[in-house]
Scaffold this motif. Structure first.
Motif, PDB file in Angstrom:
ATOM      1  N   ILE A   1      53.909 -22.757  36.891  1.00  0.00           N
ATOM      2  CA  ILE A   1      54.691 -21.525  36.726  1.00  0.00           C
ATOM      3  C   ILE A   1      54.651 -20.778  38.064  1.00  0.00           C
ATOM      4  CG2 ILE A   1      54.935 -19.319  35.506  1.00  0.00           C
ATOM      5  CD1 ILE A   1      55.466 -21.639  33.668  1.00  0.00           C
ATOM      6  N   PRO A   2      55.687 -20.965  38.896  1.00  0.00           N
ATOM      7  CA  PRO A   2      55.633 -20.347  40.228  1.00  0.00           C
ATOM      8  C   PRO A   2      56.045 -18.880  40.243  1.00  0.00           C
ATOM      9  CG  PRO A   2      57.619 -21.672  40.008  1.00  0.00           C
ATOM     10  CD  PRO A   2      56.864 -21.832  38.712  1.00  0.00           C
ATOM     11  N   VAL A   3      55.392 -18.134  41.125  1.00  0.00           N
ATOM     12  CA  VAL A   3      55.834 -16.784  41.501  1.00  0.00           C
ATOM     13  C   VAL A   3      55.892 -16.775  43.030  1.00  0.00           C
ATOM     14  CG1 VAL A   3      55.236 -14.325  41.599  1.00  0.00           C
ATOM     15  CG2 VAL A   3      54.832 -15.617  39.496  1.00  0.00           C
ATOM     16  N   GLY A   4      57.046 -16.478  43.583  1.00  0.00           N
ATOM     17  CA  GLY A   4      57.179 -16.394  45.036  1.00  0.00           C
ATOM     18  C   GLY A   4      56.587 -15.073  45.492  1.00  0.00           C
ATOM     19  N   THR A   5      55.410 -15.136  46.119  1.00  0.00           N
ATOM     20  CA  THR A   5      54.655 -13.904  46.392  1.00  0.00           C
ATOM     21  C   THR A   5      54.908 -13.394  47.808  1.00  0.00           C
ATOM     22  OG1 THR A   5      52.973 -14.718  44.880  1.00  0.00           O
ATOM     23  CG2 THR A   5      52.355 -12.871  46.283  1.00  0.00           C
ATOM     24  N   LEU A   6      55.213 -12.102  47.897  1.00  0.00           N
ATOM     25  CA  LEU A   6      55.492 -11.471  49.182  1.00  0.00           C
ATOM     26  C   LEU A   6      54.258 -10.695  49.664  1.00  0.00           C
ATOM     27  CD1 LEU A   6      58.404 -12.032  50.151  1.00  0.00           C
ATOM     28  CD2 LEU A   6      58.335 -11.946  47.667  1.00  0.00           C
ATOM     29  N   ALA A   7      54.411 -10.014  50.788  1.00  0.00           N
ATOM     30  CA  ALA A   7      53.310  -9.237  51.373  1.00  0.00           C
ATOM     31  C   ALA A   7      52.991  -8.007  50.523  1.00  0.00           C
ATOM     32  CB  ALA A   7      53.700  -8.788  52.779  1.00  0.00           C
ATOM     33  N   ILE A   8      51.815  -7.442  50.744  1.00  0.00           N
ATOM     34  CA  ILE A   8      51.402  -6.215  50.049  1.00  0.00           C
ATOM     35  C   ILE A   8      52.271  -5.034  50.525  1.00  0.00           C
ATOM     36  CG2 ILE A   8      49.530  -4.529  49.752  1.00  0.00           C
ATOM     37  CD1 ILE A   8      47.552  -6.867  50.306  1.00  0.00           C
ATOM     38  N   GLY A   9      52.775  -4.271  49.556  1.00  0.00           N
ATOM     39  CA  GLY A   9      53.389  -2.982  49.883  1.00  0.00           C
ATOM     40  C   GLY A   9      54.834  -3.046  50.356  1.00  0.00           C
ATOM     41  N   LYS A  10      55.178  -2.064  51.200  1.00  0.00           N
ATOM     42  CA  LYS A  10      56.584  -1.881  51.608  1.00  0.00           C
ATOM     43  C   LYS A  10      57.200  -3.142  52.227  1.00  0.00           C
ATOM     44  CE  LYS A  10      59.497   0.731  54.793  1.00  0.00           C
ATOM     45  NZ  LYS A  10      59.578   1.785  55.817  1.00  0.00           N
ATOM     46  N   ALA A  11      56.464  -3.812  53.127  1.00  0.00           N
ATOM     47  CA  ALA A  11      57.015  -5.017  53.767  1.00  0.00           C
ATOM     48  C   ALA A  11      57.372  -6.056  52.711  1.00  0.00           C
ATOM     49  CB  ALA A  11      56.026  -5.592  54.768  1.00  0.00           C
ATOM     50  N   GLY A  12      56.516  -6.207  51.716  1.00  0.00           N
ATOM     51  CA  GLY A  12      56.790  -7.169  50.651  1.00  0.00           C
ATOM     52  C   GLY A  12      57.993  -6.773  49.820  1.00  0.00           C
ATOM     53  N   ALA A  13      58.140  -5.479  49.573  1.00  0.00           N
ATOM     54  CA  ALA A  13      59.288  -5.016  48.771  1.00  0.00           C
ATOM     55  C   ALA A  13      60.592  -5.229  49.528  1.00  0.00           C
ATOM     56  CB  ALA A  13      59.102  -3.548  48.400  1.00  0.00           C
ATOM     57  N   VAL A  14      60.599  -4.898  50.818  1.00  0.00           N
ATOM     58  CA  VAL A  14      61.804  -5.126  51.635  1.00  0.00           C
ATOM     59  C   VAL A  14      62.132  -6.620  51.654  1.00  0.00           C
ATOM     60  CG1 VAL A  14      62.723  -5.056  53.992  1.00  0.00           C
ATOM     61  CG2 VAL A  14      61.476  -3.078  53.076  1.00  0.00           C
ATOM     62  N   ASN A  15      61.117  -7.441  51.906  1.00  0.00           N
ATOM     63  CA  ASN A  15      61.362  -8.887  52.000  1.00  0.00           C
ATOM     64  C   ASN A  15      61.764  -9.484  50.655  1.00  0.00           C
ATOM     65  OD1 ASN A  15      60.982  -9.027  54.708  1.00  0.00           O
ATOM     66  ND2 ASN A  15      58.870  -9.745  54.616  1.00  0.00           N
ATOM     67  N   ALA A  16      61.262  -8.933  49.565  1.00  0.00           N
ATOM     68  CA  ALA A  16      61.702  -9.409  48.246  1.00  0.00           C
ATOM     69  C   ALA A  16      63.191  -9.135  48.065  1.00  0.00           C
ATOM     70  CB  ALA A  16      60.895  -8.733  47.141  1.00  0.00           C
ATOM     71  N   GLY A  17      63.637  -7.963  48.518  1.00  0.00           N
ATOM     72  CA  GLY A  17      65.066  -7.651  48.447  1.00  0.00           C
ATOM     73  C   GLY A  17      65.887  -8.613  49.292  1.00  0.00           C
ATOM     74  N   LEU A  18      65.405  -8.890  50.501  1.00  0.00           N
ATOM     75  CA  LEU A  18      66.133  -9.812  51.388  1.00  0.00           C
ATOM     76  C   LEU A  18      66.160 -11.225  50.821  1.00  0.00           C
ATOM     77  CD1 LEU A  18      64.739  -8.618  54.841  1.00  0.00           C
ATOM     78  CD2 LEU A  18      67.112  -8.433  54.061  1.00  0.00           C
ATOM     79  N   LEU A  19      65.016 -11.653  50.274  1.00  0.00           N
ATOM     80  CA  LEU A  19      64.933 -13.016  49.723  1.00  0.00           C
ATOM     81  C   LEU A  19      65.799 -13.153  48.467  1.00  0.00           C
ATOM     82  CD1 LEU A  19      63.517 -15.621  50.458  1.00  0.00           C
ATOM     83  CD2 LEU A  19      61.512 -14.837  49.198  1.00  0.00           C
ATOM     84  N   ALA A  20      65.771 -12.138  47.621  1.00  0.00           N
ATOM     85  CA  ALA A  20      66.623 -12.173  46.428  1.00  0.00           C
ATOM     86  C   ALA A  20      68.092 -12.234  46.825  1.00  0.00           C
ATOM     87  CB  ALA A  20      66.355 -10.936  45.558  1.00  0.00           C
ATOM     88  N   ALA A  21      68.462 -11.472  47.847  1.00  0.00           N
ATOM     89  CA  ALA A  21      69.857 -11.493  48.309  1.00  0.00           C
ATOM     90  C   ALA A  21      70.221 -12.871  48.856  1.00  0.00           C
ATOM     91  CB  ALA A  21      70.067 -10.421  49.376  1.00  0.00           C
ATOM     92  N   ALA A  22      69.302 -13.486  49.586  1.00  0.00           N
ATOM     93  CA  ALA A  22      69.582 -14.818  50.136  1.00  0.00           C
ATOM     94  C   ALA A  22      69.734 -15.848  49.017  1.00  0.00           C
ATOM     95  CB  ALA A  22      68.466 -15.223  51.099  1.00  0.00           C
ATOM     96  N   ILE A  23      68.939 -15.714  47.954  1.00  0.00           N
ATOM     97  CA  ILE A  23      69.054 -16.650  46.818  1.00  0.00           C
ATOM     98  C   ILE A  23      70.403 -16.450  46.123  1.00  0.00           C
ATOM     99  CG2 ILE A  23      68.114 -17.262  44.553  1.00  0.00           C
ATOM    100  CD1 ILE A  23      65.317 -16.427  45.690  1.00  0.00           C
TER     101      ILE A  23
END
Ligand code: RP5
Length: 172
Positions: free
Chosen positions: A118-140
């Protein structure tokens, strides 16, 4: 001032969920990023511990409601991303929210250490992770949506253009 719910008008393609209102100051960086890229999203408070039925309903209906990706942010004993991933085949991106006691190391390890299957694509702690989650979701989402992929590419090009060749001192 009237409180405004964060969501876009169109059919949401990305669901942004978080364990608590206290996570919003971090997770709003994910929705800000999605907004900047023109990705329709919805944002909800869904707690694995305090609202387990809401979490079950959300995760188990997400695909049929037309979502393509879920971003889940939580702090401390952060079960939300993993539990959500266990109830949907959609890609789930986990954002470890910085905790007061352990600076988010607890959140990070709770989210990243999923057992195989059961995978979870894990990002960095905090703001950087939230920004990158948005970018990664957009790329998907952009893999099947040329408008959104073009927005991701333009965002990255603007970031590149904004980087100076030489460092400057503030005094100059
Ligand atoms: C987690 O507990 C939430 O994701 C939040 O990061 C943390 C603390 O929640 P509050 O006590 O601030 O509501 O479930």
């Amino acid at each position: 001032m009237a409180k405004r719910k964060a969501h876009s008008e169109k059919q949401p393609l990305v669901g942004v969920i978080m364990g608590s209102q206290s996570d919003w100051s971090t997770m709003r960086h994910a929705t800000d990023t999605l907004e900047a890229l023109g990705v329709p999203f919805e944002a909800r408070i869904v707690s694995a511990h305090r609202t387990p039925r809401r979490m079950t309903d959300y995760a188990s209906t997400a695909k049929d409601r037309g979502l393509k990706v879920i971003i889940a942010g939580a702090g401390g004993a952060a079960h939300l991303p993993g539990m959500t991933a266990s109830m949907t085949p959609l890609p789930v991106l986990g954002v470890p929210v910085e905790s007061a006691a352990l600076k988010g190391m607890d959140s990070l390890l709770s989210i990243v250490q999923m057992p195989g299957g059961i995978p979870v694509g894990t990002l960095a702690i905090g703001k950087a992770g939230a920004v990158n989650a948005g970018l990664l979701a957009a790329a998907i989402v952009g893999l099947s949506n040329p408008r959104i992929m073009a927005a991701v590419e333009a965002w990255r090009a603007r970031q590149t253009d904004a980087i100076a060749d030489h460092p400057t001192s503030e005094k100059e």
